[in-house]
Structures are given as structure tokens and as C-alpha cells.
Design a protein around this motif. Structure first.
Motif, PDB file in Angstrom:
ATOM      1  N   GLY A  40      -8.789  20.082  29.612  1.00 29.31           N
ATOM      2  CA  GLY A  40      -8.846  18.676  29.261  1.00 29.31           C
ATOM      3  C   GLY A  40      -9.615  17.861  30.273  1.00 29.31           C
ATOM      4  N   ILE A  41      -9.496  16.537  30.177  1.00 26.58           N
ATOM      5  CA  ILE A  41     -10.161  15.607  31.085  1.00 26.58           C
ATOM      6  C   ILE A  41      -9.121  14.637  31.654  1.00 26.58           C
ATOM      7  N   THR A  42      -9.486  13.989  32.755  1.00 31.26           N
ATOM      8  CA  THR A  42      -8.638  12.970  33.378  1.00 31.26           C
ATOM      9  C   THR A  42      -9.342  11.631  33.272  1.00 31.26           C
ATOM     10  N   VAL A  43      -8.698  10.693  32.612  1.00 32.69           N
ATOM     11  CA  VAL A  43      -9.252   9.354  32.421  1.00 32.69           C
ATOM     12  C   VAL A  43      -8.525   8.394  33.361  1.00 32.69           C
ATOM     13  N   ARG A  44      -9.307   7.631  34.108  1.00 32.05           N
ATOM     14  CA  ARG A  44      -8.728   6.675  35.059  1.00 32.05           C
ATOM     15  C   ARG A  44      -9.035   5.250  34.618  1.00 32.05           C
ATOM     16  N   ALA A  45      -7.964   4.457  34.467  1.00 33.56           N
ATOM     17  CA  ALA A  45      -8.097   3.036  34.154  1.00 33.56           C
ATOM     18  C   ALA A  45      -7.799   2.223  35.407  1.00 33.56           C
ATOM     19  N   ILE A  46      -8.656   1.262  35.712  1.00 30.97           N
ATOM     20  CA  ILE A  46      -8.483   0.392  36.876  1.00 30.97           C
ATOM     21  C   ILE A  46      -8.114  -1.000  36.386  1.00 30.97           C
ATOM     22  N   VAL A  47      -7.047  -1.572  36.945  1.00 30.46           N
ATOM     23  CA  VAL A  47      -6.585  -2.911  36.574  1.00 30.46           C
ATOM     24  C   VAL A  47      -6.285  -3.699  37.844  1.00 30.46           C
ATOM     25  N   THR A  48      -6.239  -5.005  37.729  1.00 26.66           N
ATOM     26  CA  THR A  48      -5.952  -5.892  38.859  1.00 26.66           C
ATOM     27  C   THR A  48      -4.802  -6.823  38.501  1.00 26.66           C
ATOM     28  N   ALA A  49      -4.152  -7.360  39.554  1.00 24.13           N
ATOM     29  CA  ALA A  49      -3.046  -8.306  39.360  1.00 24.13           C
ATOM     30  C   ALA A  49      -2.949  -9.182  40.597  1.00 24.13           C
ATOM     31  N   LYS A  50      -2.210 -10.283  40.457  1.00 26.84           N
ATOM     32  CA  LYS A  50      -2.147 -11.264  41.541  1.00 26.84           C
ATOM     33  C   LYS A  50      -1.181 -10.875  42.645  1.00 26.84           C
ATOM     34  N   PRO A  59       1.888  -7.439  43.975  1.00 26.66           N
ATOM     35  CA  PRO A  59       2.350  -6.068  43.696  1.00 26.66           C
ATOM     36  C   PRO A  59       3.289  -5.960  42.501  1.00 26.66           C
ATOM     37  N   ASP A  60       4.158  -6.937  42.303  1.00 25.76           N
ATOM     38  CA  ASP A  60       5.078  -6.877  41.169  1.00 25.76           C
ATOM     39  C   ASP A  60       4.331  -6.926  39.838  1.00 25.76           C
ATOM     40  N   ASP A  61       3.374  -7.841  39.726  1.00 23.10           N
ATOM     41  CA  ASP A  61       2.592  -7.924  38.496  1.00 23.10           C
ATOM     42  C   ASP A  61       1.724  -6.692  38.310  1.00 23.10           C
ATOM     43  N   LEU A  62       1.244  -6.112  39.411  1.00 25.45           N
ATOM     44  CA  LEU A  62       0.434  -4.904  39.287  1.00 25.45           C
ATOM     45  C   LEU A  62       1.255  -3.754  38.713  1.00 25.45           C
ATOM     46  N   TRP A  63       2.484  -3.622  39.172  1.00 29.13           N
ATOM     47  CA  TRP A  63       3.344  -2.559  38.645  1.00 29.13           C
ATOM     48  C   TRP A  63       3.576  -2.756  37.145  1.00 29.13           C
ATOM     49  N   THR A  64       3.840  -3.991  36.735  1.00 27.62           N
ATOM     50  CA  THR A  64       4.067  -4.265  35.313  1.00 27.62           C
ATOM     51  C   THR A  64       2.808  -4.002  34.500  1.00 27.62           C
ATOM     52  N   THR A  65       1.644  -4.381  35.028  1.00 33.72           N
ATOM     53  CA  THR A  65       0.391  -4.157  34.315  1.00 33.72           C
ATOM     54  C   THR A  65       0.107  -2.672  34.147  1.00 33.72           C
ATOM     55  N   ARG A  66       0.313  -1.894  35.188  1.00 33.50           N
ATOM     56  CA  ARG A  66       0.074  -0.451  35.101  1.00 33.50           C
ATOM     57  C   ARG A  66       0.992   0.198  34.062  1.00 33.50           C
ATOM     58  N   CYS A  67       2.256  -0.180  34.082  1.00 32.38           N
ATOM     59  CA  CYS A  67       3.190   0.393  33.106  1.00 32.38           C
ATOM     60  C   CYS A  67       2.803   0.011  31.681  1.00 32.38           C
ATOM     61  N   THR A  68       2.375  -1.237  31.484  1.00 27.96           N
ATOM     62  CA  THR A  68       1.990  -1.693  30.146  1.00 27.96           C
ATOM     63  C   THR A  68       0.760  -0.940  29.656  1.00 27.96           C
ATOM     64  N   VAL A  69      -0.235  -0.800  30.525  1.00 30.00           N
ATOM     65  CA  VAL A  69      -1.465  -0.095  30.133  1.00 30.00           C
ATOM     66  C   VAL A  69      -1.167   1.363  29.819  1.00 30.00           C
ATOM     67  N   ARG A  70      -0.393   2.005  30.640  1.00 28.81           N
ATOM     68  CA  ARG A  70      -0.078   3.426  30.410  1.00 28.81           C
ATOM     69  C   ARG A  70       0.666   3.609  29.081  1.00 28.81           C
ATOM     70  N   GLU A  71       1.656   2.765  28.850  1.00 24.79           N
ATOM     71  CA  GLU A  71       2.466   2.891  27.632  1.00 24.79           C
ATOM     72  C   GLU A  71       1.640   2.645  26.374  1.00 24.79           C
TER      73      GLU A  71
END
Length: 362
Positions: free
Chosen positions: A297-307, A309-321
């Protein structure tokens, strides 16, 4: 009868004067607080009322207890005077600490209300906390020393103690080497701006927020509400991550393992749609790339930003889900698969060993 009357007048008068002075001081401070709402100093000084009244009562009784002339008390005038003096010293130290605390807290509140930079406010808060602890310890030590000096036996031993103070200091310094190291590390953290109350840190594999900083230890509240206590010397001797230093904006990654047939371009467009509806994404940046490939298979990496650390954690979980849900719903063939069937063998070659073609039999 005359002695009992004197006792009533002295004690009752001292209590009445103490209560009256406390009420008067509270009234004046309340008036000042109403006239100057821009500073909380006068409201904070009202908390000193109990200490002020104890100082007043101890001082009045100390100055007037000899006028009682009651036989049971006349024989113990020296002891009573000494006890009242000790109470006066202790209450005076308490009152001094409360007054300094009120002034410092008022200055910090005015600074915090006028500053828009959260990092500077946290730094000042850390410094104010440590300064108050130093002042409390210093006033307590001075008060204890003054109280000990009031005992005649300690005054007599003073000369001999001074002669051996140098040796005692060296021995105490060696014995308390780690404690003194933590003490100086606390000052270095407070005024070196290494870590502040409210910073998000990663220490020894634990992610959390700095909740308390003292002269000797530091408490980190982890994401699962645990408290990790560490000596402050740890932060001056070992590396640690401070996610709040130099700005709290952060960039994070989301790794997704997919099949070789994954429509990466459509997945990139879907990521943008997910971020547009994600309230914790700050809009500073995003990206999606294939970072690795394997035989399966392949590994796909998504990069996201947030204001933060708390918002970054929520954004990563939302994108992954939502990315996994979109792949499962729209492109199930793109999910990683484990091959359990034997591979098909290629057809036999018709080329002979000598390189000539052999005609098929009819």
C-alpha cells in the motif's frame, strides 16, 4: 473588686477598640474601592482585616496588661507580656504578607487587564507567584528569628552561634545541595522565561499544561487530569518541549494507510472540504501528499494547522475520522487490504530454450 473592674476595662476596652478600628478600616477601604474601580487594591486590602485586628488586640493588651493589677495575673506578668509579644510578632508578619500579596495581586491584575499578549501575562503570573513565595519565606524566617531573640537563652547563645556560623553554613550547603539547586533553578525558570504557568509542555513523554510552579517543584496537569510533579531542576538540566513558547500556533500531521489504487487527487479535495467545515482549523495551511509506498500500500500524510495544541488535537482527530469514513463510503477499494489468496501464475512461455518459437500442436 477594683482589680476585677480594671480587668474588665482593659480587656473589654481593647476588644472594643479592636472591633471599632477593624470596622472603620473596612468602611474606609470599601469607600476607596467604590471610588477607584480601576484597581482591585482596596478590595484586596479588605482581606487583611483579621490580621489587622489581631495586631491591634495584641498591641493594646501588650501595652495595658500591667494596669490590670489582678493578683493571679500579677505573678505572671512577664509570661503574659512575652506571649503577647510573640503573638504581636506573628500577627505582624501575617499582616505584612497579606499587604504585600494585595499589592502584588493588584499590580498583576492591572497588567493582565491591559495586556493582550497571553504569553507575557503567563510569564508575569509565574514571576509574581515565585516572588510571593520568596517574600512569604523571607518574612516567616525573619519573624521566627525575632521571636527566638525574645528568649533570653537564645540571646546568650548568640555569640557562640555566630562563631560557628561559617562551619554550619558550609555543612548545611553540602547537605542541602539538591534543595539549593532546585531553589536557584526556580529563579532561573521564573526570570529566564523558560516555562510559564499555563504553558503546554511535553515532559518525559507526558503531555499536559503547567499548573503550578514553586521554588522547588513544578506540577503538570496531563490531558487525563493526572498531576505529574517534577523538581524544577529537571527543566534546567534536560530538554523538554514547550509548545506555547514563541507562539501557540501549531502544525500537525494525520497519517492514513491506503491501497495503491487510492484516488489521491479526490482525497486531497475531500480534505479541503473537511477543513472548511472544521471549526478548529485556523485556515493557515493544509496539504496532502503520498509520503511512502510499500509492496502492500501507500502512506498518505495530511498536514493541518490550528491556533493552539488543543484545537490541533481536535482537528487531527476530525480529519482522520472523516477521511476514513469517506474512503469507506465512496472508495472502499482504497482501504488497505491483506492478501490471503495465492497469486495467479503467469502463462507458460512458448519460447524454447534455444530461443526459437515452437509451433503449437494441432
Amino acid at each position: 473588686m477594683d482589680s476585677v473592674l480594671r480587668l474588665t476595662i482593659v480587656v473589654g476596652g481593647s476588644v472594643l477598640l479592636t472591633v471599632a478600628s477593624g470596622l472603620l478600616a473596612d468602611f474606609l477601604l470599601r469607600r476607596a474601592d467604590l471610588r477607584h474601580p480601576e484597581t482591585p487594591l482596596w478590595g484586596l486590602l479588605r482581606r487583611c482585616r483579621a490580621a489587622f485586628q489581631i495586631v491591634m488586640l495584641a498591641g493594646l493588651l501588650r501595652g495595658s496588661h500591667r494596669a490590670i493589677d489582678w493578683p493571679p495575673l500579677r505573678e505572671r506578668q512577664a509570661l503574659i507580656g512575652h506571649v503577647l509579644l510573640l503573638v504581636l510578632i506573628a500577627a505582624g508578619a501575617w499582616l505584612s504578607i497579606r499587604i504585600v500579596a494585595a499589592v502584588v495581586e493588584s499590580s498583576y491584575a492591572r497588567y493582565a487587564s491591559g495586556s493582550r499578549e497571553a504569553a507575557k501575562v503567563r510569564r508575569v503570573r509565574t514571576q509574581v507567584t515565585l516572588i510571593m513565595r520568596v517574600v512569604t519565606v523571607a518574612v516567616g524566617v525573619v519573624a521566627a528569628a525575632v521571636m527566638l531573640v525574645t528568649f533570653p537563652s537564645f540571646r546568650t547563645l548568640g555569640t557562640s552561634l555566630l562563631a560557628s556560623a561559617g562551619i554550619i553554613g558550609v555543612v548545611a550547603g553540602v547537605a542541602a545541595q539538591s534543595t539549593l539547586g532546585n531553589l536557584f533553578a526556580g529563579f532561573q525558570i521564573a526570570f529566564g522565561d523558560m516555562v510559564r504557568i499555563g504553558d503546554t509542555v511535553v515532559v518525559d513523554g507526558e503531555w499536559g499544561t503547567v499548573e503550578e510552579i514553586t521554588l522547588t517543584f513544578l506540577t503538570v496537569r496531563t490531558w487525563d487530569e493526572r498531576r505529574v510533579t517534577m523538581p524544577v531542576s529537571y527543566f534546567t538540566a534536560r530538554p523538554f518541549e514547550n509548545w506555547s513558547r514563541g507562539g501557540i500556533e501549531m502544525t500537525g500531521t494525520v497519517m492514513v494507510h491506503c491501497d495503491h489504487a487510492t484516488p489521491v487527487q479526490l482525497m486531497r479535495a475531500q480534505l479541503r472540504e473537511i477543513l472548511d467545515t472544521c471549526p478548529t482549523w485556523d485556515g493557515r495551511g493544509w496539504d496532502l501528499s503520498v509520503t511512502d509506498t510499500t509492496p502492500t500500500g501507500i502512506t498518505v500524510r495530511a498536514i493541518v494547522t490550528a491556533k493552539d495544541p488543543d484545537d490541533l488535537w481536535t482537528t487531527r482527530c476530525t480529519v482522520r475520522e472523516q477521511l476514513v469514513a469517506w474512503l469507506s463510503r465512496q472508495h472502499p477499494y482504497a482501504l488497505p487490504r491483506v492478501a490471503t489468496a495465492p497469486a495467479d501464475r503467469p502463462a507458460r512461455s512458448t519460447k524454447s530454450l534455444g530461443g526459437e518459437l515452437r509451433s503449437p500442436s494441432r
